[in-house]
Write a protein that holds these residues in place. Structure first.
Motif, PDB file in Angstrom:
ATOM      1  N   GLU A 108       0.817  -1.211   0.000  1.00 18.29           N
ATOM      2  CA  GLU A 108       0.000   0.000   0.000  1.00 18.29           C
ATOM      3  C   GLU A 108       0.856   1.269   0.000  1.00 18.29           C
ATOM      4  N   SER A 109       2.149   1.131   0.301  1.00 20.83           N
ATOM      5  CA  SER A 109       3.049   2.287   0.263  1.00 20.83           C
ATOM      6  C   SER A 109       3.757   2.437  -1.077  1.00 20.83           C
ATOM      7  N   TRP A 110       3.591   1.470  -1.953  1.00 15.21           N
ATOM      8  CA  TRP A 110       4.293   1.496  -3.248  1.00 15.21           C
ATOM      9  C   TRP A 110       3.636   2.489  -4.208  1.00 15.21           C
ATOM     10  N   ASN A 111       4.457   3.148  -4.999  1.00 13.57           N
ATOM     11  CA  ASN A 111       3.945   4.076  -6.008  1.00 13.57           C
ATOM     12  C   ASN A 111       4.911   4.105  -7.192  1.00 13.57           C
ATOM     13  N   PRO A 112       5.029   2.998  -7.936  1.00 16.91           N
ATOM     14  CA  PRO A 112       5.993   2.959  -9.040  1.00 16.91           C
ATOM     15  C   PRO A 112       5.699   3.973 -10.137  1.00 16.91           C
ATOM     16  N   GLN A 113       4.465   4.416 -10.257  1.00 17.16           N
ATOM     17  CA  GLN A 113       4.117   5.388 -11.297  1.00 17.16           C
ATOM     18  C   GLN A 113       4.591   6.805 -10.954  1.00 17.16           C
ATOM     19  N   ALA A 114       5.167   6.989  -9.778  1.00 17.01           N
ATOM     20  CA  ALA A 114       5.663   8.317  -9.405  1.00 17.01           C
ATOM     21  C   ALA A 114       6.871   8.725 -10.239  1.00 17.01           C
ATOM     22  N   LEU A 115       7.470   7.759 -10.935  1.00 12.55           N
ATOM     23  CA  LEU A 115       8.654   8.024 -11.751  1.00 12.55           C
ATOM     24  C   LEU A 115       8.403   7.659 -13.207  1.00 12.55           C
ATOM     25  N   PRO A 116       9.134   8.254 -14.132  1.00  9.63           N
ATOM     26  CA  PRO A 116       9.002   7.860 -15.537  1.00  9.63           C
ATOM     27  C   PRO A 116       9.368   6.386 -15.716  1.00  9.63           C
TER      28      PRO A 116
END
Length: 209
Positions: free
Chosen positions: A168-176
């Motif tokens: 739930e803490s992951w956010n891979p789309q925060a980067l190109p």
């Protein structure tokens, strides 16, 4: 960079004054040979980081990953890590040729604690134990053989603080995407469509060749 407000630490005494002294258990946990629990950890681990440096102190940290148990135990104080096809920079390997001292950290997905190994490494291009390192029909290109000088288990605080294993803490789309990073920094002449294809699902097909 402005550094006037920095208060540096310049001695071991200053460091100890700030951090305090380690508890006896933290010192006593160091070993030089593999325990049964270390063997179990290596059998469950699919990933490690290998830190090296050359004789001038230039450092490198390289990730190594394969199916769980990829690190082969040769005896109670010696392990071997297979090398698979990569980008051919071989920074860590060049370091080992100049300075054999290495540090490794072994991860098990979902576990916050880790296994740390420090020792002396050498590169081996051929050995009978390579037969035990075949994955999907592919033998390793070479192996890093590490003679263990220090081994111990490390606590989970860094993983708990970072919430690394909490989906739930992951956010891979925060980067190109990897393709867009490659185009911006490494391969500016390549069309983004070709890079997206290269780093797409087919990328995994070339892992062992």
């Amino acid at each position: 960079m402005e550094t006037q407000d920095w208060e540096p630490i310049d001695s071991a005494d200053e460091l100890r004054e700030l951090l305090g002294t380690p508890k006896p258990a933290a010192i006593a946990k160091e070993r030089k040979t593999l325990h049964e629990l270390d063997r179990a950890w290596l059998a469950a681990s699919p990933f490690c980081l290998i830190a090296t440096s050359d004789t001038d102190g230039n450092c490198d940290v390289s990730p190594k990953g394969d199916p769980p148990g990829f690190t082969l135990i040769l005896n109670d104080s010696t392990i071997a890590i297979p090398e698979r096809p990569g980008n051919r920079r071989a920074d860590g390997f060049h370091n080992i040729l100049r300075n054999p001292h290495v540090g490794l950290i072994y991860f098990v997905p979902g576990r916050g604690d880790t296994l740390r190994v420090n020792g002396r490494a050498r590169l081996v291009r051929k050995a009978s134990f390579f037969d035990q390192m075949v994955v999907k029909g592919h033998r390793p290109q070479l192996a890093i053989v590490v003679e263990i000088e220090q081994i111990f288990h490390h606590c989970a605080k860094a993983f708990l603080r970072s919430e690394l294993w909490r989906p739930e803490s992951w956010n891979p789309q925060a980067l190109p995407s990897r393709a867009r990073i490659a185009q911006a920094l490494e391969r500016p002449e390549d069309p983004i469509e070709e890079l997206e294809h290269y780093y797409g699902p087919s990328y995994a097909e070339g892992m062992y060749r």
